[in-house]
Design an enzyme around this catalytic site. Sequence first.
Site, PDB file in Angstrom:
ATOM      1  N   ARG A  24      68.158  11.508  44.135  1.00 41.79           N
ATOM      2  CA  ARG A  24      68.533  12.918  44.341  1.00 41.79           C
ATOM      3  C   ARG A  24      70.028  13.037  44.594  1.00 41.79           C
ATOM      4  O   ARG A  24      70.683  13.976  44.150  1.00 41.79           O
ATOM      5  CB  ARG A  24      67.731  13.515  45.507  1.00 41.79           C
ATOM      6  CG  ARG A  24      66.277  13.742  45.107  1.00 41.79           C
ATOM      7  CD  ARG A  24      65.399  14.002  46.301  1.00 41.79           C
ATOM      8  NE  ARG A  24      65.754  15.214  47.001  1.00 41.79           N
ATOM      9  CZ  ARG A  24      65.473  15.447  48.271  1.00 41.79           C
ATOM     10  NH1 ARG A  24      64.830  14.549  48.981  1.00 41.79           N
ATOM     11  NH2 ARG A  24      65.826  16.569  48.829  1.00 41.79           N
ATOM     12  N   LYS A  64      70.731  23.108  53.815  1.00 43.33           N
ATOM     13  CA  LYS A  64      70.763  24.358  53.029  1.00 43.33           C
ATOM     14  C   LYS A  64      69.605  25.282  53.388  1.00 43.33           C
ATOM     15  O   LYS A  64      69.795  26.458  53.634  1.00 43.33           O
ATOM     16  CB  LYS A  64      70.538  24.042  51.541  1.00 43.33           C
ATOM     17  CG  LYS A  64      71.707  23.663  50.751  1.00 43.33           C
ATOM     18  CD  LYS A  64      71.261  23.361  49.302  1.00 43.33           C
ATOM     19  CE  LYS A  64      70.434  22.118  49.191  1.00 43.33           C
ATOM     20  NZ  LYS A  64      69.204  22.072  48.548  1.00 43.33           N
ATOM     21  N   ARG A  78      63.897  14.064  58.565  1.00 38.85           N
ATOM     22  CA  ARG A  78      63.509  15.423  58.210  1.00 38.85           C
ATOM     23  C   ARG A  78      61.993  15.617  58.149  1.00 38.85           C
ATOM     24  O   ARG A  78      61.279  14.795  57.591  1.00 38.85           O
ATOM     25  CB  ARG A  78      64.117  15.738  56.848  1.00 38.85           C
ATOM     26  CG  ARG A  78      63.846  17.121  56.378  1.00 38.85           C
ATOM     27  CD  ARG A  78      64.893  17.564  55.440  1.00 38.85           C
ATOM     28  NE  ARG A  78      64.604  17.189  54.077  1.00 38.85           N
ATOM     29  CZ  ARG A  78      65.239  17.724  53.051  1.00 38.85           C
ATOM     30  NH1 ARG A  78      66.202  18.603  53.254  1.00 38.85           N
ATOM     31  NH2 ARG A  78      64.946  17.358  51.833  1.00 38.85           N
ATOM     32  N   ARG A 116      71.697  24.615  40.075  1.00 41.20           N
ATOM     33  CA  ARG A 116      71.806  23.198  40.393  1.00 41.20           C
ATOM     34  C   ARG A 116      72.662  22.471  39.360  1.00 41.20           C
ATOM     35  O   ARG A 116      72.887  21.285  39.472  1.00 41.20           O
ATOM     36  CB  ARG A 116      70.402  22.653  40.341  1.00 41.20           C
ATOM     37  CG  ARG A 116      69.945  21.615  41.302  1.00 41.20           C
ATOM     38  CD  ARG A 116      69.784  22.010  42.704  1.00 41.20           C
ATOM     39  NE  ARG A 116      69.059  20.989  43.446  1.00 41.20           N
ATOM     40  CZ  ARG A 116      68.258  21.235  44.459  1.00 41.20           C
ATOM     41  NH1 ARG A 116      68.064  22.464  44.869  1.00 41.20           N
ATOM     42  NH2 ARG A 116      67.671  20.248  45.097  1.00 41.20           N
ATOM     43  N   ARG A 133      58.519  15.208  53.704  1.00 37.11           N
ATOM     44  CA  ARG A 133      58.419  15.536  52.287  1.00 37.11           C
ATOM     45  C   ARG A 133      58.305  14.245  51.478  1.00 37.11           C
ATOM     46  O   ARG A 133      59.025  13.293  51.755  1.00 37.11           O
ATOM     47  CB  ARG A 133      59.680  16.282  51.840  1.00 37.11           C
ATOM     48  CG  ARG A 133      59.561  17.764  51.984  1.00 37.11           C
ATOM     49  CD  ARG A 133      60.855  18.469  51.762  1.00 37.11           C
ATOM     50  NE  ARG A 133      61.541  18.122  50.525  1.00 37.11           N
ATOM     51  CZ  ARG A 133      62.571  18.792  50.054  1.00 37.11           C
ATOM     52  NH1 ARG A 133      63.031  19.847  50.712  1.00 37.11           N
ATOM     53  NH2 ARG A 133      63.172  18.435  48.947  1.00 37.11           N
TER      54      ARG A 133
HETATM   55  P1  AMP Z   1      65.209  21.335  47.389  1.00 38.14           P
HETATM   56  O1  AMP Z   1      64.101  21.827  48.233  1.00 38.14           O
HETATM   57  O2  AMP Z   1      66.248  22.407  47.106  1.00 38.14           O
HETATM   58  O3  AMP Z   1      65.817  20.067  47.899  1.00 38.14           O
HETATM   59  O4  AMP Z   1      64.581  20.975  45.949  1.00 38.14           O
HETATM   60  C1  AMP Z   1      63.594  19.964  45.819  1.00 38.14           C
HETATM   61  C2  AMP Z   1      63.459  19.523  44.370  1.00 38.14           C
HETATM   62  O5  AMP Z   1      63.073  20.639  43.562  1.00 38.14           O
HETATM   63  C3  AMP Z   1      64.738  18.996  43.728  1.00 38.14           C
HETATM   64  O6  AMP Z   1      64.958  17.617  44.022  1.00 38.14           O
HETATM   65  C4  AMP Z   1      64.436  19.229  42.245  1.00 38.14           C
HETATM   66  O7  AMP Z   1      63.516  18.249  41.768  1.00 38.14           O
HETATM   67  C5  AMP Z   1      63.700  20.562  42.265  1.00 38.14           C
HETATM   68  N1  AMP Z   1      64.628  21.713  42.134  1.00 38.14           N
HETATM   69  C6  AMP Z   1      64.956  22.606  43.112  1.00 38.14           C
HETATM   70  N2  AMP Z   1      65.808  23.532  42.638  1.00 38.14           N
HETATM   71  C7  AMP Z   1      66.033  23.208  41.338  1.00 38.14           C
HETATM   72  C8  AMP Z   1      66.843  23.767  40.297  1.00 38.14           C
HETATM   73  N3  AMP Z   1      67.612  24.863  40.510  1.00 38.14           N
HETATM   74  N4  AMP Z   1      66.839  23.158  39.096  1.00 38.14           N
HETATM   75  C9  AMP Z   1      66.073  22.072  38.865  1.00 38.14           C
HETATM   76  N5  AMP Z   1      65.296  21.479  39.777  1.00 38.14           N
HETATM   77  C10 AMP Z   1      65.270  22.042  41.017  1.00 38.14           C
END
Ligand code: AMP
Length: 215
Positions: A169, A12, A125, A86, A158
Amino acid sequence: MFLIFGPPGAGKGTQAEILAQKYNLKKFSMGDVLREEISAGSSIGRMVEEHIKNGALVPDELIFEIVEDFLLANLNTDILFDGFPRNLNQALELERILAQHNLKLSLAIELSLPEDEIIRRLSGRTYCSVCGTLYNEITNPPQKTGVCDRCGGKLLKRPDDDVAVIRNRLKVYNEETRPLAEYYKSLGIHRMVSAMGDKDLVFKRIVEVIDGCFK
Ligand code: AMP
């Protein structure tokens, strides 16, 4: 105004970056914003750190505060949302905020990827510790292992790409985020794109979908 969602590891963030450039959109990446808050040691950062570390979602109220601030500062801009919404509650809130400003989403792109491939990819990653560029040893490798092509910075993993956290996740994704597909189908703006293959191939598929929608 459109958004991209999909399981962790589907690419993404990488696709959002190049799509924003191609279509001249402002990218809003919730994960990046949250990680920046953590690095800055802000009060929001301290509140979200534990959730992210465990692979859980950050509470909606905090997410809404961040989104509202961003939207108010970018009302006249075409936005690409990455990692937001989300869950259904967030999707409804986004509709509500956009409607207040006579705006609405025109497309919700779902990236799909089988679970075994997700786990394989997440283990490869990395991201640049200096400029944030994303890499993947399997689908989008840097020219020199461990070094950023763009700025020469050191590449890191990460902390939430640990196998146990990845499983959580994925569970959260299946239970909370995947149902967004049904919601956006009901609005007639959902498109599914396979995330199998490398970065350029997936990008080409997404561009075909977008150009097909806005012809
Ligand atoms: P990402 O970089 O999009 O994979 O997001 C990393 C982490 O940030 C996720 O596993 C969640 O813990 C948190 N996170 C990101 N976007 C959201 C969202 N819209 N709502 C809640 N938690 C989020």
